[in-house]
Write an enzyme that holds these catalytic residues in place. Structure first.
Site, PDB file in Angstrom:
ATOM      1  N   HIS A  75       0.832  -1.215   0.000  1.00 35.02           N
ATOM      2  CA  HIS A  75       0.000   0.000   0.000  1.00 35.02           C
ATOM      3  C   HIS A  75       0.866   1.266   0.000  1.00 35.02           C
ATOM      4  CE1 HIS A  75      -3.914  -2.066   0.882  1.00 35.02           C
ATOM      5  NE2 HIS A  75      -3.103  -2.947   1.435  1.00 35.02           N
ATOM      6  N   ARG A 112      -7.332   7.102   3.858  1.00 32.92           N
ATOM      7  CA  ARG A 112      -6.267   6.938   2.855  1.00 32.92           C
ATOM      8  C   ARG A 112      -6.633   5.785   1.930  1.00 32.92           C
ATOM      9  NH1 ARG A 112      -1.450   4.053   2.068  1.00 32.92           N
ATOM     10  NH2 ARG A 112       0.117   5.180   0.882  1.00 32.92           N
ATOM     11  N   ASN A 148     -10.304  -2.829   2.521  1.00 31.65           N
ATOM     12  CA  ASN A 148     -10.008  -2.821   1.088  1.00 31.65           C
ATOM     13  C   ASN A 148     -11.293  -2.608   0.293  1.00 31.65           C
ATOM     14  OD1 ASN A 148      -7.223  -3.247   1.224  1.00 31.65           O
ATOM     15  ND2 ASN A 148      -7.411  -5.474   1.092  1.00 31.65           N
ATOM     16  N   HIS A 339      -3.710   1.208  12.207  1.00 27.03           N
ATOM     17  CA  HIS A 339      -3.440  -0.009  12.976  1.00 27.03           C
ATOM     18  C   HIS A 339      -4.772  -0.663  13.332  1.00 27.03           C
ATOM     19  CE1 HIS A 339      -2.105  -2.894  15.767  1.00 27.03           C
ATOM     20  NE2 HIS A 339      -2.067  -2.160  16.860  1.00 27.03           N
TER      21      HIS A 339
HETATM   22 FE1  HDD Z   1      -2.529  -4.767   5.460  1.00 27.15          FE
HETATM   23  C1  HDD Z   1      -1.101  -1.708   5.107  1.00 27.15           C
HETATM   24  C2  HDD Z   1      -5.492  -3.517   4.310  1.00 27.15           C
HETATM   25  C3  HDD Z   1      -3.856  -7.939   5.458  1.00 27.15           C
HETATM   26  C4  HDD Z   1       0.202  -5.891   6.991  1.00 27.15           C
HETATM   27  N1  HDD Z   1      -3.168  -2.975   4.811  1.00 27.15           N
HETATM   28  C5  HDD Z   1      -2.424  -1.830   4.753  1.00 27.15           C
HETATM   29  C6  HDD Z   1      -3.234  -0.753   4.265  1.00 27.15           C
HETATM   30  C7  HDD Z   1      -4.468  -1.264   4.040  1.00 27.15           C
HETATM   31  C8  HDD Z   1      -4.433  -2.659   4.386  1.00 27.15           C
HETATM   32  C9  HDD Z   1      -5.673  -0.512   3.535  1.00 27.15           C
HETATM   33  C10 HDD Z   1      -2.760   0.659   4.016  1.00 27.15           C
HETATM   34  C11 HDD Z   1      -3.022   1.550   5.187  1.00 27.15           C
HETATM   35  C12 HDD Z   1      -2.589   2.955   4.838  1.00 27.15           C
HETATM   36  O1  HDD Z   1      -3.214   3.561   3.948  1.00 27.15           O
HETATM   37  O2  HDD Z   1      -1.630   3.434   5.450  1.00 27.15           O
HETATM   38  N2  HDD Z   1      -4.282  -5.578   4.899  1.00 27.15           N
HETATM   39  C13 HDD Z   1      -5.411  -4.884   4.556  1.00 27.15           C
HETATM   40  C14 HDD Z   1      -6.535  -5.791   4.504  1.00 27.15           C
HETATM   41  C15 HDD Z   1      -6.066  -7.030   4.819  1.00 27.15           C
HETATM   42  C16 HDD Z   1      -4.654  -6.896   5.068  1.00 27.15           C
HETATM   43  C17 HDD Z   1      -7.953  -5.382   4.188  1.00 27.15           C
HETATM   44  C18 HDD Z   1      -6.796  -8.326   4.928  1.00 27.15           C
HETATM   45  C19 HDD Z   1      -8.024  -8.418   5.285  1.00 27.15           C
HETATM   46  N3  HDD Z   1      -1.921  -6.585   6.070  1.00 27.15           N
HETATM   47  C20 HDD Z   1      -2.616  -7.768   6.015  1.00 27.15           C
HETATM   48  C21 HDD Z   1      -1.883  -8.808   6.687  1.00 27.15           C
HETATM   49  C22 HDD Z   1      -0.728  -8.222   7.148  1.00 27.15           C
HETATM   50  C23 HDD Z   1      -0.777  -6.829   6.746  1.00 27.15           C
HETATM   51  C24 HDD Z   1      -2.341 -10.242   6.848  1.00 27.15           C
HETATM   52  C25 HDD Z   1       0.408  -8.816   7.921  1.00 27.15           C
HETATM   53  C26 HDD Z   1       0.364  -9.881   8.657  1.00 27.15           C
HETATM   54  N4  HDD Z   1      -0.735  -3.958   5.875  1.00 27.15           N
HETATM   55  C27 HDD Z   1       0.224  -4.607   6.566  1.00 27.15           C
HETATM   56  C28 HDD Z   1       1.411  -3.726   6.891  1.00 27.15           C
HETATM   57  C29 HDD Z   1       0.973  -2.364   6.292  1.00 27.15           C
HETATM   58  C30 HDD Z   1      -0.365  -2.678   5.683  1.00 27.15           C
HETATM   59  C31 HDD Z   1       2.730  -4.262   6.484  1.00 27.15           C
HETATM   60  C32 HDD Z   1       1.947  -1.652   5.370  1.00 27.15           C
HETATM   61  C33 HDD Z   1       1.991  -0.217   5.835  1.00 27.15           C
HETATM   62  C34 HDD Z   1       1.211  -0.181   7.044  1.00 27.15           C
HETATM   63  O3  HDD Z   1       0.749  -1.429   7.337  1.00 27.15           O
HETATM   64  O4  HDD Z   1       1.001   0.778   7.739  1.00 27.15           O
HETATM   65  O5  HDD Z   1       1.597  -3.635   8.259  1.00 27.15           O
END
Ligand code: HDD
Length: 698
Positions: A75, A112, A148, A339
């Site tokens: 993202h 966002r 999402n 978060h």
């Molecule tokens: Fe995630 C970012 C949505 C599964 C780990 N995720 C991130 C963002 C969105 C989602 C919208 C961007 C937030 C922003 O605009 O700053 N993610 C999802 C959805 C998931 C999902 C809807 C499943 C239902 N994500 C998921 C899993 C993991 C992560 C299973 C790790 C185990 N996601 C992250 C992250 C991010 C992230 C690495 C990258 C930047 C952030 O968090 O802030 O922690």
């Protein structure tokens, strides 16, 4: 009498204290010392070496050297906006969260939107999932709904997330391809991990190509839990539905936009808010009583499953409006930290193993991305609720904590901050019992039937787009065994789908279905059933040259604008064109600086001379033909119809009697109220997808 925190501008007032304007200010160093020259470094003589003592040079360069922070691991590319959330129907029976129970409150938010796979500078219109993350600045603290635009996910257990992301991201040897799932590693992951199949159907559908962030649904994906005053829980799925309906771009169009305007969705959001055309979404919940946990044919804890809306209706309870652009992209959109663990009293988690892993990941990622534990103090992240605790120090500590005691219990600060009391968060008391094992529940084992449900629910044109997407993506895979593996899984989803894809990618079509299609469908899944009655924010191009019928430009332009569309007059050159009646028509943009893919519709007014010029201009002919091929509304009056003929749109018949479909092609003679009305209607329909097999090159 409502507390001041009820106001949506509460967050803006807080941000006002951090806003810095250059207006009327003198240039200074970071220490506030006024600078007399920022263009020449201090040197020993005019041609001599720079001097170490030049603190201005050192400070300026050092700050610049440290301007970059790591982009999000997923993202990375996003666009944000502030807004407010209002509640129409109280959920007091289910939750104690104030912003979901008190209909007099207005809760400020920051949202966002993002793509997932691409780097920060990648194009907006790639085939991808879109993030839809909302930070509610509630009186009880921040609640983050990190969702999402698709209601399911690729995997069931978060421990697979690094594997999945490694597979979808550019491949390690050469970092190719950027922001694309059309490559071997992603599809290798897919063929070996059939739990991806439902989500892959969504990803190959038009949902992955949203026309606008304002025309995109949002989903919390997981089953969460609402907890009421009595401590009783209710399962809940969160939904956002856009007021303008859910609409997509054409695949070919998205690829062209990626070059013509890689900021397409970001710009659209920015322009809409600047123009006062505020994106609006309905907030809805699907509620499932705890005793119904096992009544579905799937597990509520499995994030690869939806609860069909026909089984549990989405109950609309609130409205989100995005009405303010950020001041500074980096400070706000880049530094915002979401978060999943940011919940307020009355909202709690479930044992969904994807959700549980996320609860760890988000806080962890912010520590490296934002450089330490004090990121919640960054203005965009700071709650409007008071923050008092014993967390101390760390990089970039902004607060001046007073008092001797930074521990609990204490007698030196009168025992404060006090623990507990009304409005405290208390965890849902779920009974948990079991052996420590690494094993996926049997109830997570069905990977196909909801993928089939999705396929069955699609209109014919949506199915065609899905087949095309699979053919494109798999066709980009070098390894035949990967293509074969995916086709084998598709044969469990739907035989006809598998055969069509197989034929396109050079794989032997399966002879019989691997699993019989259950025949069930869910109409709510089809974009064909999404409202398409508004031209709000639609962009319409009016093509003109000298000799144009200015009365038609005005009449049709006014009708469209009045209905909410944005009209641009395009001509070969910027400035003005001479109208047939002697007046002038102002040109909004020169045609070579734009393209049909940046518009939702095109209108060609009459005027013999104007149309003759346009018909000899390759840009204009291509503009009309391409708009037609992308199934957009195409309108022409009087002589303007000639340009449509020149582009091969009207009047074309083939030897086999086949005619080019004229759905969404609006033509007319002379001025009448009827023509603008029909054109507005055709533009509001979004796209005329049934026109799909256009015999027009563009
Ligand atoms: Fe995630 C970012 C949505 C599964 C780990 N995720 C991130 C963002 C969105 C989602 C919208 C961007 C937030 C922003 O605009 O700053 N993610 C999802 C959805 C998931 C999902 C809807 C499943 C239902 N994500 C998921 C899993 C993991 C992560 C299973 C790790 C185990 N996601 C992250 C992250 C991010 C992230 C690495 C990258 C930047 C952030 O968090 O802030 O922690």
């Amino acid at each position: 009498m409502a507390d001041p925190a009820d106001r949506a501008d509460r967050k803006q007032e807080q941000l006002d204290r951090r806003r810095v304007s250059p207006e009327g200010a003198a240039l200074t160093t970071d220490q506030g010392i006024r600078v007399d020259d920022t263009d020449n470094s201090l040197s020993a003589g005019e041609r001599g070496p720079s001097l170490m003592e030049d603190f201005q040079l050192r400070e300026k360069i050092t700050h610049f050297d440290h301007e970059r922070i790591p982009e999000r691991v997923v993202h990375a590319r996003g666009a944000g906006a502030y807004g407010h959330f209002t509640l129409h129907e109280s959920l007091a029976d289910y939750t104690t969260a104030e912003f979901l129970t008190d209909t007099s409150l207005t809760t400020p938010v920051f949202v966002r939107f993002s793509t997932v796979a691409g780097s920060r500078g990648s194009a907006d219109t790639v085939r991808d999932v879109r993030g839809f993350a909302t930070k509610f600045y509630t009186r009880q603290g921040n609640f983050d709904l990190v969702g999402n635009n698709m209601p399911v996910f690729f995997i069931q257990d978060g421990i697979k997330f690094p594997d999945f992301v490694h597979a979808v991201k550019p491949e390690p040897p050469n970092e190719i391809p950027q922001a694309s799932s059309a490559h071997d590693t992603l599809w290798d992951f897919v063929q070996l991990q059939p739990e991806t199949m439902h989500m892959m159907m969504w990803l190959m559908s038009d949902r992955a190509l949203p026309r606008s962030f304002a025309m995109m649904q949002g989903f919390g994906v997981h089953t969460f839990r609402l907890v009421n005053e009595r401590g009783a829980g209710t399962f809940v799925k969160f939904h956002w539905k856009p007021k303008l309906g859910t609409h997509s771009l054409a695949w070919d169009e998205t690829q062209k936009i990626a070059g013509k305007d890689p900021d397409f969705n970001r710009r659209d959001l920015w322009d809409r808010i600047n123009d006062g055309d505020f994106p609006e979404y309905e907030f809805g919940v699907q509620l499932v009583p705890e005793e119904d946990e096992h009544r579905f044919g799937f597990d509520l804890l499995d994030a690869t499953k939806i609860i069909p809306e026909e089984e549990v209706p989405v109950r609309p309870v609130g409205t989100l409006v995005l009405d303010r652009n950020p001041d500074n992209f980096f400070a706000e959109t880049e530094q915002v930290a979401f978060h999943l663990g940011n919940v307020v009293p009355g909202i709690d988690f479930t044992n969904d193993p994807l959700l549980q892993a996320r609860l760890f990941s988000y806080l962890d990622t912010q520590l490296i991305r934002l450089g330490g534990p004090n990121f919640p103090q960054i203005p965009v992240n700071r709650p409007v609720a008071e923050v008092r605790n014993h967390h101390r120090d760390g990089y970039h500590q902004m607060d001046l904590h007073q008092g001797q005691a930074s521990y609990h219990k204490n007698s030196l600060s009168g025992g404060c901050p006090a623990v507990g009391g009304a409005g405290s968060f208390s965890h849902y008391q779920e009974r948990v019992d079991g052996r420590k094992i690494r094993k996926r529940s049997e109830s997570f084992a069905d990977h196909y039937s909801q993928a089939t449900l999705f396929w069955n629910s699609m209109a014919d044109w949506e199915k065609e787009h899905i087949v095309g997407a699979f053919r494109f993506e798999l066709g980009k895979c070098d390894h035949k065994h990967i293509r074969e593996g995916v086709v084998a899984h598709l044969n469990h989803v739907d035989h006809d789908l598998a055969v069509q894809v197989a034929k396109g990618v050079g794989v032997a079509p399966p002879e019989a279905p691997a699993t019989a299609n259950h025949g069930r469908s869910s109409p709510a899944l089809s974009q064909a059933n999404s409202p398409a009655e508004s031209v709000q924010g639609r962009k319409v191009a009016i093509l003109a040259a000298d000799g144009v019928d200015s009365a038609a430009v005005t009449a049709v332009g006014d009708a469209l604008t009045e209905a909410g569309a944005v009209c641009d007059v395009l001509a070969a050159e910027d400035g003005f064109v001479q109208a047939a009646n002697g007046g002038q028509v102002e040109v909004t943009r020169a045609m070579p600086t734009v393209a049909s893919v940046l518009y939702d519709a095109v209108f060609v007014p009459g005027g013999e001379e104007s149309v003759r010029t346009l018909a000899q201009d390759g840009d204009a002919v291509h503009f009309v033909a391409e708009a037609f091929v992308h199934c957009k509304a195409v309108g022409a009056l009087d002589a303007g119809i000639g340009l449509l003929e020149r582009a091969g749109i009207t009047g074309v018949r083939f030897a086999d009697g086949d005619v080019v479909s004229d759905a969404g092609v609006v033509t007319g003679e002379g001025a009448s109220a009827e023509f603008p009305r029909r054109l507005v209607e055709a533009v509001a329909a979004h796209r005329h997808w049934t026109r799909a097999k256009a015999h027009v090159p563009a």
